[in-house]
Scaffold this motif. Structure first.
Motif, PDB file in Angstrom:
ATOM      1  N   TYR A 107      17.774 -27.151  33.661  1.00 43.06           N
ATOM      2  CA  TYR A 107      19.244 -27.471  33.501  1.00 43.06           C
ATOM      3  C   TYR A 107      19.616 -26.522  32.388  1.00 43.06           C
ATOM      4  O   TYR A 107      19.038 -26.265  31.195  1.00 43.06           O
ATOM      5  N   HIS A 108      20.690 -25.730  32.771  1.00 46.94           N
ATOM      6  CA  HIS A 108      21.440 -24.789  31.767  1.00 46.94           C
ATOM      7  C   HIS A 108      22.477 -25.515  31.007  1.00 46.94           C
ATOM      8  O   HIS A 108      23.416 -25.840  31.870  1.00 46.94           O
ATOM      9  N   LEU A 109      22.377 -25.584  29.698  1.00 46.14           N
ATOM     10  CA  LEU A 109      23.524 -26.407  28.916  1.00 46.14           C
ATOM     11  C   LEU A 109      24.455 -25.660  28.932  1.00 46.14           C
ATOM     12  O   LEU A 109      24.580 -24.555  28.870  1.00 46.14           O
ATOM     13  N   PRO A 110      25.764 -26.243  28.482  1.00 46.19           N
ATOM     14  CA  PRO A 110      26.884 -25.535  28.296  1.00 46.19           C
ATOM     15  C   PRO A 110      26.901 -24.656  27.096  1.00 46.19           C
ATOM     16  O   PRO A 110      26.120 -25.189  26.105  1.00 46.19           O
ATOM     17  N   ALA A 111      27.265 -23.568  27.355  1.00 46.17           N
ATOM     18  CA  ALA A 111      27.098 -22.723  25.762  1.00 46.17           C
ATOM     19  C   ALA A 111      27.901 -23.317  24.798  1.00 46.17           C
ATOM     20  O   ALA A 111      28.992 -23.742  24.707  1.00 46.17           O
ATOM     21  N   TRP A 112      27.433 -23.203  23.719  1.00 46.77           N
ATOM     22  CA  TRP A 112      28.012 -23.560  22.340  1.00 46.77           C
ATOM     23  C   TRP A 112      27.880 -22.612  21.214  1.00 46.77           C
ATOM     24  O   TRP A 112      26.742 -21.960  20.916  1.00 46.77           O
ATOM     25  N   GLN A 113      29.263 -22.014  20.870  1.00 43.50           N
ATOM     26  CA  GLN A 113      29.463 -20.701  20.195  1.00 43.50           C
ATOM     27  C   GLN A 113      28.388 -19.621  20.497  1.00 43.50           C
ATOM     28  O   GLN A 113      27.884 -19.033  19.484  1.00 43.50           O
ATOM     29  N   GLY A 114      28.346 -19.257  21.764  1.00 49.05           N
ATOM     30  CA  GLY A 114      27.697 -18.236  22.270  1.00 49.05           C
ATOM     31  C   GLY A 114      26.172 -18.623  22.424  1.00 49.05           C
ATOM     32  O   GLY A 114      25.520 -18.037  23.128  1.00 49.05           O
ATOM     33  N   LEU A 115      25.630 -19.782  21.790  1.00 43.91           N
ATOM     34  CA  LEU A 115      24.298 -20.019  22.308  1.00 43.91           C
ATOM     35  C   LEU A 115      23.959 -20.574  23.406  1.00 43.91           C
ATOM     36  O   LEU A 115      24.585 -21.704  23.907  1.00 43.91           O
ATOM     37  N   GLU A 116      23.181 -20.035  24.369  1.00 42.70           N
ATOM     38  CA  GLU A 116      22.644 -20.673  25.766  1.00 42.70           C
ATOM     39  C   GLU A 116      21.395 -21.245  25.462  1.00 42.70           C
ATOM     40  O   GLU A 116      20.397 -20.624  25.111  1.00 42.70           O
ATOM     41  N   MET A 117      21.312 -22.244  26.148  1.00 39.93           N
ATOM     42  CA  MET A 117      20.058 -23.162  26.091  1.00 39.93           C
ATOM     43  C   MET A 117      19.772 -23.816  27.300  1.00 39.93           C
ATOM     44  O   MET A 117      20.557 -24.250  28.330  1.00 39.93           O
ATOM     45  N   SER A 118      18.511 -23.564  27.700  1.00 40.72           N
ATOM     46  CA  SER A 118      18.015 -24.087  29.222  1.00 40.72           C
ATOM     47  C   SER A 118      16.733 -24.986  28.684  1.00 40.72           C
ATOM     48  O   SER A 118      15.901 -24.433  28.093  1.00 40.72           O
ATOM     49  N   VAL A 119      16.695 -25.949  29.497  1.00 47.67           N
ATOM     50  CA  VAL A 119      15.355 -26.736  29.538  1.00 47.67           C
ATOM     51  C   VAL A 119      14.852 -26.829  31.084  1.00 47.67           C
ATOM     52  O   VAL A 119      15.719 -27.025  32.025  1.00 47.67           O
ATOM     53  N   GLY A 120      13.600 -27.153  31.240  1.00 44.89           N
ATOM     54  CA  GLY A 120      13.008 -27.424  32.490  1.00 44.89           C
ATOM     55  C   GLY A 120      11.586 -27.865  32.681  1.00 44.89           C
ATOM     56  O   GLY A 120      10.952 -27.891  31.575  1.00 44.89           O
ATOM     57  N   SER A 121      11.137 -28.124  33.709  1.00 47.76           N
ATOM     58  CA  SER A 121       9.821 -28.309  33.927  1.00 47.76           C
ATOM     59  C   SER A 121       9.420 -27.908  35.505  1.00 47.76           C
ATOM     60  O   SER A 121      10.485 -27.996  36.324  1.00 47.76           O
ATOM     61  N   ASN A 122       8.412 -27.474  35.591  1.00 42.44           N
ATOM     62  CA  ASN A 122       7.864 -27.038  36.866  1.00 42.44           C
ATOM     63  C   ASN A 122       6.372 -27.332  36.965  1.00 42.44           C
ATOM     64  O   ASN A 122       5.571 -27.461  35.982  1.00 42.44           O
ATOM     65  N   GLY A 123       5.739 -27.317  38.299  1.00 41.58           N
ATOM     66  CA  GLY A 123       4.381 -27.642  38.328  1.00 41.58           C
ATOM     67  C   GLY A 123       3.835 -27.931  39.552  1.00 41.58           C
ATOM     68  O   GLY A 123       4.860 -27.603  40.697  1.00 41.58           O
TER      69      GLY A 123
END
Length: 819
Positions: free
Chosen positions: A426-442
């Motif tokens: 999941y790519h979160l909405p950018a906040w003040q230019g900061l891009e954040m992504s969280v995820g899981s795989n296996g």
């Protein structure tokens, strides 16, 4: 909200939006058409490839403000903004500037979101389908090796190539097919990549630890083989037909691809078939038992809508690959064939292989058959200003190695490996230019022996999962990115007994109650875990100069053969012994790069250093007297070892397109890696035989001159002529302990090629023709990573050239008919 998300994932066709049509043409600065340019809508899966006249069309494009990304071989990528109204047909005239390389090209592999190559702190390289088509290849990995410095391959004959990145391979390099990890017993020397090279639209290679995104097995990097999506006109069946011939091994290749799209629905299908007899060089003649026969079927169906996209893939791969062993007559050096078993098999007195057998397309009795089935889905959903990506897949690899000449239908090795894979990000909405992504795989794996006689590894179950957090923040010209990941892997198997089958005299799996049963694999259960991390930055100092650096900690759990091997791998002719006490590998790699980019010149220099704790490698097993241990006659015995290791090197490239000669392109690259063993006991060996790591490629360089004629009115377009020189220096830094490796002389191979595209009077592309001659001077050489170099049964050779040599001169012709 949960119900809405579920409906979007499972019933995407129910959702609709406002759309319009984009069309137009792509030209260069001189207003000449740019044939086969790619036009993509940033942030979506929509894209098209222009025809020979540079014309393109995109249907069902979401209305609103758009950004288009343009790219083509030989041109610098560019972006163009447009505003499309609902129901509007918007015509655009787009321009690309000539450039010899594409450092501004965007990639998706190894990054959290679509990223320019030069803005990625981790070195990433790409190869387009057209560049793959220019060369004569027997598999897609060989094609990538030719075009990407730092990438090499361990080979067993012409159709088995295992990717190595900066001196590391096997389960340290993760191979992906469109983002799905490829799982097919890749630990074996003679196990290739089960992917259709004719279906590969693009190759993306991450050089360096990518375990932050992909987990264990990506500690050295990633090779992602990407198929294309339908790009033809709306509502019309399109595709291409391909045929190929190569003279060296008589390769005949055929492929038919079909695609269709309408109202956001997309579907494609491809069938490919290749067959070849034994390959040739002027030292060995025709090399017995190196032919192959391969069939691949690939299907896709999906939808592309303003809310996102969802695609389903189904692939079937069937390959019959002969197994060479290198046995031959000691005086004539003609190859011989095995006709008896075990003690009755006198290797030095086998019958000669006939000329008819050497030239036959029929697959010999001693061969392996690999069947690989794959089904998976990729879904991308726009959630407000964020984005959810989901990949789910299942694949089965069925491997049979037939090594019994007296019982040709009896498999020596028979393994079924089933793998279930998930990847959610999941790519979160950018906040003040900061891009954040969280995820899981296996993944979850189940490996089972079938009706076999040899059991090199146990039946096992594996569970693997990891979660990660990625951050990226632009600060003016500086862009900082990094992240952290945690992985865990559970491996287990039960007691596995083997006994002699009284009906056949061969070994067979048995229960503990069977008379004479031996416990070959005692039960095992262990959990591995590790932390990965990365911190890097890129700095665009000027429009031309980019600096980047990255520090990464990689993690890899030992694979099954490394901890569980205890038997013969018949295809490799090696008895492997594992070590149940191995610890995970952890690596610290530093990368520093300098990139220069301008319309007439691209240059780059990348320096790397990689320290690996608990590095696992193979070494011959010796007895107390220092003599090689022989467990199975005619086969060598190796035991896995573990020690610290250090790898470092440099990669550089220079691409020039003179402004006064825009039709001329000069490209060159060089790659050097040095791998050293840090085990104090081995390094102190008096003759320094174990100072260097095994399977380290020598210094390699490639130079190419290409002339592409300007596009003019007429029936021909894209006409090119090229000359290339591939050189490998002598490899004196090799793993010499127990004669595992020997020095390899250097060599240089000249290649010549030409091609053109015929078009109709209406300007549509009709036929593409590619001609290529490799090893023009028919040089006799042995690549250092060629396993056949060591297939020798005698202390000395009458001609002074032991082992098997690489293929000689090869003339190839490839015809592609798009429609």
């Amino acid at each position: 909200m949960k119900l809405l998300l579920l409906l979007m994932l499972l019933s995407p066709a129910l959702l609709w939006g406002q759309t319009g049509t984009l069309s137009g043409a792509v030209h260069d600065a001189r207003h000449s058409a740019v044939p086969f340019a790619s036009v993509a809508v940033v942030g979506t899966n929509l894209g098209a490839v222009a025809d020979a006249a540079g014309r393109f069309q995109l249907l069902k494009v979401p209305a609103g403000a758009l950004r288009l990304h343009l790219s083509a071989v030989g041109y610098a990528p560019a972006e163009h903004d447009a505003v499309l109204a609902d129901g509007q047909t918007l015509s655009l005239q787009l321009t690309l500037a000539a450039a010899p390389a594409a450092l501004s090209e965007v990639v998706v592999t190894g990054v959290s979101r679509v990223t320019e190559i030069r803005r990625s702190p981790v070195p990433i390289a790409t190869l387009s389908r057209r560049e793959i088509s220019l060369n004569a290849n027997t598999n897609v990995i060989d094609a990538a090796v030719r075009g990407i410095p730092g990438l090499s391959a361990v080979t067993t004959g012409p159709n088995v190539s295992k990717p190595f990145i900066r001196g590391l391979g096997y389960n340290r390099v993760l191979t992906l097919y469109n983002g799905l990890r490829q799982e097919g017993q890749q630990w074996g020397d003679e196990h290739g990549v089960e992917i259709d090279g004719y279906d590969t639209e693009r190759v993306e290679v991450v050089k360096g630890p990518a375990s932050l995104l992909y987990g264990s097995d990506a500690v050295a990097g990633v090779v992602n083989l990407l198929p294309g999506l339908p790009s033809g006109p709306e509502g019309r069946l399109g595709g291409d037909a391909l045929t190929e011939f190569q003279s060296n091994n008589g390769l005949l290749g055929h492929s038919l691809g079909l695609n269709y799209q309408k109202n956001g629905f997309q579907t494609s299908f491809r069938a490919s078939h290749r067959l070849a007899h034994d390959y040739r060089n002027h030292v060995d003649g025709l090399v017995y038992n190196t032919g192959f026969r391969e069939l691949t079927l690939t299907g896709m169906a999906g939808v592309v809508k303003p809310w996102g996209s969802s695609h389903w893939y189904l692939t079937l791969y069937d390959n019959q690959q002969e197994i060479p062993d290198g046995s031959r007559d000691s005086l004539s050096r003609r190859f011989t064939r095995q006709v008896a078993e075990s003690a009755l098999d006198d290797i030095k007195n086998r019958p000669l292989a006939s000329r008819d057998e050497l030239r036959a397309y029929a697959i010999g009795p001693l061969h392996q058959r690999i069947q690989h089935y794959r089904v998976f889905t990729k879904t991308q959903v726009e959630l407000g200003r964020g984005q959810l990506n989901l990949l789910l897949g299942v694949q089965q690899n069925r491997r049979r190695e037939f090594n019994h000449p007296t019982a040709p239908v009896q498999a020596g090795l028979a393994l079924d490996l089933t793998t279930y894979t998930y990847d959610v990000r999941y790519h979160l909405p950018a906040w003040q230019g900061l891009e954040m992504s969280v995820g899981s795989n296996g993944m979850a794996q189940v490996n089972r022996h079938q009706d076999a006689t040899d059991f090199p590894i146990p039946d096992y179950n594996l569970l693997d999962a990891g979660s990660f957090l990625l951050l990226k923040k632009p600060l003016g010209k500086l862009e900082i990115s990094g992240g952290v990941r945690y992985d865990t892997r559970l491996v287990k198997w039960d007691d596995f007994y083997v006994a002699t089958d009284p009906r056949t005299g061969f070994g067979a799996a048995a229960g503990p109650q069977v008379a004479g049963a031996a416990l070959q694999f005692p039960s095992f259960r262990r959990r591995y875990q590790g932390l990965s991390a990365s911190l890097g930055a890129s700095y665009v100092a000027t429009e031309q100069l980019t600096l980047r650096a990255n520090l990464a900690r990689g993690y890899r759990a030992p694979n099954i053969p490394e901890i569980g091997s205890n038997g013969l791998d018949p295809g490799a002719h090696i008895v492997y012994l594992g070590n149940r006490n191995f610890q995970p590998e952890f690596s610290w790699q530093q990368d520093v790069g300098v990139l220069w980019h301008q319309p007439t010149l691209d240059a780059s220099v990348e320096v790397f250093h990689n320290y690996v704790q608990n590095f696992i490698y193979q070494a011959r097993l010796l007895d107390a007297a220092g003599q090689p241990v022989v467990i199975v006659p005619g086969n060598t015995t190796y035991q896995f070892q573990q020690a610290a290791a250090r790898l470092y090197g440099i990669e550089a490239s220079l691409n020039v397109r003179p402004a006064a000669l825009p039709w001329l392109a000069l490209t060159s690259n060089v790659a050097l890696v040095n791998g050293q063993n840090e085990d104090a006991k081995l390094v102190e060996n008096p003759d320094n035989a174990a100072r260097f790591l095994p399977l380290i490629p020598p210094l390699r360089a490639r130079f190419e001159v290409r002339a592409t004629l300007p596009t003019r009115p007429g029936r021909l377009t894209g006409t090119y002529f090229r000359a290339s020189l591939d050189g490998s220096a002598r490899q004196n830094r090799f793993y010499a302990l127990d004669n595992t490796e020997t020095a390899t002389p250097g060599y240089a191979l000249l290649g010549l090629g030409a091609g053109t595209t015929f078009r109709t009077r209406a300007g549509r592309e009709a036929v593409q023709l590619f001609l290529q001659v490799d090893n023009v001077l028919d040089v006799a050489y042995q690549a250092h990573l060629n396993r056949l170099k060591y297939f020798e049964y005698y202390q000395a050779s009458p001609n002074g050239r032991p082992g098997i040599f690489n293929p000689g001169r090869n003339v190839s012709a490839k015809v592609v008919v798009p429609f």
